[in-house]
Each structure stands twice: as structure tokens, then as C-alpha cells.
Design a protein around this motif. Sequence first.
Motif, PDB file in Angstrom:
ATOM      1  N   GLY A  31      37.633  30.016  52.605  1.00 19.06           N
ATOM      2  CA  GLY A  31      37.475  32.000  51.765  1.00 19.06           C
ATOM      3  C   GLY A  31      36.306  32.447  52.243  1.00 19.06           C
ATOM      4  N   ALA A  32      35.007  31.555  52.675  1.00 19.22           N
ATOM      5  CA  ALA A  32      34.174  32.390  52.988  1.00 19.22           C
ATOM      6  C   ALA A  32      33.848  32.817  54.832  1.00 19.22           C
ATOM      7  N   ILE A  33      35.057  31.869  55.022  1.00 18.57           N
ATOM      8  CA  ILE A  33      34.574  32.324  56.801  1.00 18.57           C
ATOM      9  C   ILE A  33      35.972  33.524  57.251  1.00 18.57           C
ATOM     10  N   ALA A  34      36.350  33.191  56.057  1.00 18.50           N
ATOM     11  CA  ALA A  34      37.685  34.621  56.031  1.00 18.50           C
ATOM     12  C   ALA A  34      36.452  36.095  55.550  1.00 18.50           C
ATOM     13  N   ALA A  35      36.196  36.207  54.651  1.00 16.20           N
ATOM     14  CA  ALA A  35      35.540  37.164  54.026  1.00 16.20           C
ATOM     15  C   ALA A  35      34.205  36.904  54.842  1.00 16.20           C
ATOM     16  N   TYR A  36      32.993  36.248  55.970  1.00 19.16           N
ATOM     17  CA  TYR A  36      32.156  36.657  56.824  1.00 19.16           C
ATOM     18  C   TYR A  36      32.604  37.273  57.202  1.00 19.16           C
ATOM     19  N   LEU A  37      33.893  37.136  58.294  1.00 23.79           N
ATOM     20  CA  LEU A  37      34.441  37.747  59.394  1.00 23.79           C
ATOM     21  C   LEU A  37      34.784  39.361  59.236  1.00 23.79           C
ATOM     22  N   GLU A  38      35.606  39.024  57.544  1.00 17.88           N
ATOM     23  CA  GLU A  38      35.717  40.424  57.522  1.00 17.88           C
ATOM     24  C   GLU A  38      34.937  41.515  57.040  1.00 17.88           C
ATOM     25  N   GLY A  39      33.453  40.911  56.542  1.00 17.41           N
ATOM     26  CA  GLY A  39      32.858  41.999  56.236  1.00 17.41           C
ATOM     27  C   GLY A  39      32.586  43.168  54.558  1.00 17.41           C
ATOM     28  N   GLY A  40      31.463  43.456  54.664  1.00 21.38           N
ATOM     29  CA  GLY A  40      32.235  44.615  53.285  1.00 21.38           C
ATOM     30  C   GLY A  40      31.125  43.840  52.390  1.00 21.38           C
ATOM     31  N   GLU A  41      32.078  44.568  50.666  1.00 26.12           N
ATOM     32  CA  GLU A  41      31.537  43.890  49.777  1.00 26.12           C
ATOM     33  C   GLU A  41      31.869  42.660  49.161  1.00 26.12           C
ATOM     34  N   SER A  42      30.933  42.464  48.300  1.00 30.06           N
ATOM     35  CA  SER A  42      31.150  41.290  46.865  1.00 30.06           C
ATOM     36  C   SER A  42      33.040  40.861  46.834  1.00 30.06           C
ATOM     37  N   GLY A  43      33.817  42.758  46.031  1.00 28.38           N
ATOM     38  CA  GLY A  43      34.799  42.643  45.857  1.00 28.38           C
ATOM     39  C   GLY A  43      35.819  42.876  46.936  1.00 28.38           C
ATOM     40  N   ASN A  44      35.461  42.604  48.159  1.00 27.46           N
ATOM     41  CA  ASN A  44      36.630  42.814  49.403  1.00 27.46           C
ATOM     42  C   ASN A  44      35.897  41.036  49.566  1.00 27.46           C
ATOM     43  N   GLY A  45      35.021  40.284  49.557  1.00 23.07           N
ATOM     44  CA  GLY A  45      35.205  39.045  49.344  1.00 23.07           C
ATOM     45  C   GLY A  45      36.132  38.373  48.913  1.00 23.07           C
ATOM     46  N   ILE A  46      36.279  38.917  47.862  1.00 27.55           N
ATOM     47  CA  ILE A  46      36.924  37.952  46.445  1.00 27.55           C
ATOM     48  C   ILE A  46      38.567  38.064  46.729  1.00 27.55           C
ATOM     49  N   ARG A  47      38.841  39.590  47.174  1.00 21.43           N
ATOM     50  CA  ARG A  47      40.021  40.103  47.678  1.00 21.43           C
ATOM     51  C   ARG A  47      40.198  39.048  49.310  1.00 21.43           C
ATOM     52  N   ILE A  48      39.719  39.187  50.021  1.00 23.89           N
ATOM     53  CA  ILE A  48      40.231  38.670  51.463  1.00 23.89           C
ATOM     54  C   ILE A  48      40.170  36.835  50.957  1.00 23.89           C
ATOM     55  N   GLY A  49      39.083  36.094  50.433  1.00 27.33           N
ATOM     56  CA  GLY A  49      39.602  35.117  50.268  1.00 27.33           C
ATOM     57  C   GLY A  49      40.645  34.644  49.289  1.00 27.33           C
ATOM     58  N   ALA A  50      41.054  34.836  48.737  1.00 23.72           N
ATOM     59  CA  ALA A  50      42.180  34.840  47.288  1.00 23.72           C
ATOM     60  C   ALA A  50      43.134  34.947  48.657  1.00 23.72           C
ATOM     61  N   LEU A  51      43.220  36.088  49.561  1.00 26.18           N
ATOM     62  CA  LEU A  51      44.531  35.375  50.220  1.00 26.18           C
ATOM     63  C   LEU A  51      44.651  35.222  51.400  1.00 26.18           C
ATOM     64  N   SER A  52      43.201  34.410  51.835  1.00 26.33           N
ATOM     65  CA  SER A  52      43.188  33.289  52.309  1.00 26.33           C
ATOM     66  C   SER A  52      44.106  31.651  52.304  1.00 26.33           C
ATOM     67  N   GLY A  53      43.244  32.166  50.812  1.00 27.77           N
ATOM     68  CA  GLY A  53      43.775  31.031  49.415  1.00 27.77           C
ATOM     69  C   GLY A  53      45.322  30.961  49.641  1.00 27.77           C
ATOM     70  N   LEU A  54      45.374  31.760  49.525  1.00 28.49           N
ATOM     71  CA  LEU A  54      47.243  32.344  49.023  1.00 28.49           C
ATOM     72  C   LEU A  54      47.994  31.377  50.239  1.00 28.49           C
ATOM     73  N   ILE A  55      47.471  32.235  51.559  1.00 23.41           N
ATOM     74  CA  ILE A  55      47.966  31.741  52.699  1.00 23.41           C
ATOM     75  C   ILE A  55      48.336  30.640  53.482  1.00 23.41           C
ATOM     76  N   ALA A  56      46.960  29.232  52.890  1.00 23.29           N
ATOM     77  CA  ALA A  56      47.339  28.326  52.893  1.00 23.29           C
ATOM     78  C   ALA A  56      47.555  27.786  52.436  1.00 23.29           C
ATOM     79  N   SER A  57      48.047  27.744  51.045  1.00 24.20           N
ATOM     80  CA  SER A  57      48.782  27.041  49.940  1.00 24.20           C
ATOM     81  C   SER A  57      50.415  26.840  50.312  1.00 24.20           C
ATOM     82  N   LEU A  58      50.741  28.372  51.357  1.00 19.27           N
ATOM     83  CA  LEU A  58      52.184  28.632  51.713  1.00 19.27           C
ATOM     84  C   LEU A  58      51.796  26.863  51.943  1.00 19.27           C
ATOM     85  N   PRO A  59      52.125  25.711  53.049  1.00 17.21           N
ATOM     86  CA  PRO A  59      53.110  25.343  53.569  1.00 17.21           C
ATOM     87  C   PRO A  59      52.825  24.269  52.706  1.00 17.21           C
TER      88      PRO A  59
END
Length: 116
Positions: A31-59
Motif C-alpha cells: 500500500g505504501a508503494i502504491a501511494a508513493y507512486l501515486e502521490g497526492g494527499e493522505s486521502g488519496n493514499g488511503i484510497r490507492i492503498g485500499a485498492l492495492s490491498g483489494l487487488i492483492a487479495s483477489l487470488p
Amino acid sequence: MNTDNTLLNAVIGAVATIGLSFLGVSPVIGGAIAAYLEGGESGNGIRIGALSGLIASLPVAVILAAALVFLPLTGDIGVAIGGFVLVFVVVAIGVGFTVALSALGGLIGAYLKENA
């Protein structure tokens, strides 16, 4: 590497989460890697991190949900229903755990990007 493609950043974070799955904190790192690459505010970081976790948990969710195919073959309706409930609870807890930790990592990644 600051890209504007949110889905690509989330997938990169999910791949990092899966690749580092031998570590207990891999969802936080992904989640930290995804948010760091995305940049932006902390709200965007939480959103992109959660999306990353959702994708990672699909398998994991797909593998555990495949057990639902074999539960009706047990021959006992009580075992099938109990197994379904158990698999559903395990998948829900696993996905929730991964998404929550990835969102925390997203917050950390956004903080690091803002203050780096």
C-alpha cells in the motif's frame, strides 16, 4: 516515477504485496508503494492503498471460494452450509485485513511522498 495511472500504481502495490507475502507487513509495504507512486494527499493514499490491498487479495479469495464448489459434494447439508459460512467468514476477514493494512500503508506512503 510519479504516474497518473491509479490502476497501474495499485497493481504495482498488489504485486509487491504478493511478492513480499512472506513478511507479515507485506500489505503495508504494498500500500505504501502504491501511494508513493501515486502521490497526492493522505486521502488519496488511503484510497490507492485500499485498492492495492483489494487487488492483492483477489487470488486468495478466488482460491478459498473455489472450496464452495466442493462443499455440496459432502453429502450432508449441514456440513455444506457450515462450510459455506466458514469459507465466507475466512474470506471476509482475510480481505478486510489485507485492505485495512494496505490502506494504512497508503497513508504512510502518501505521508512519505509529501514530506520527501
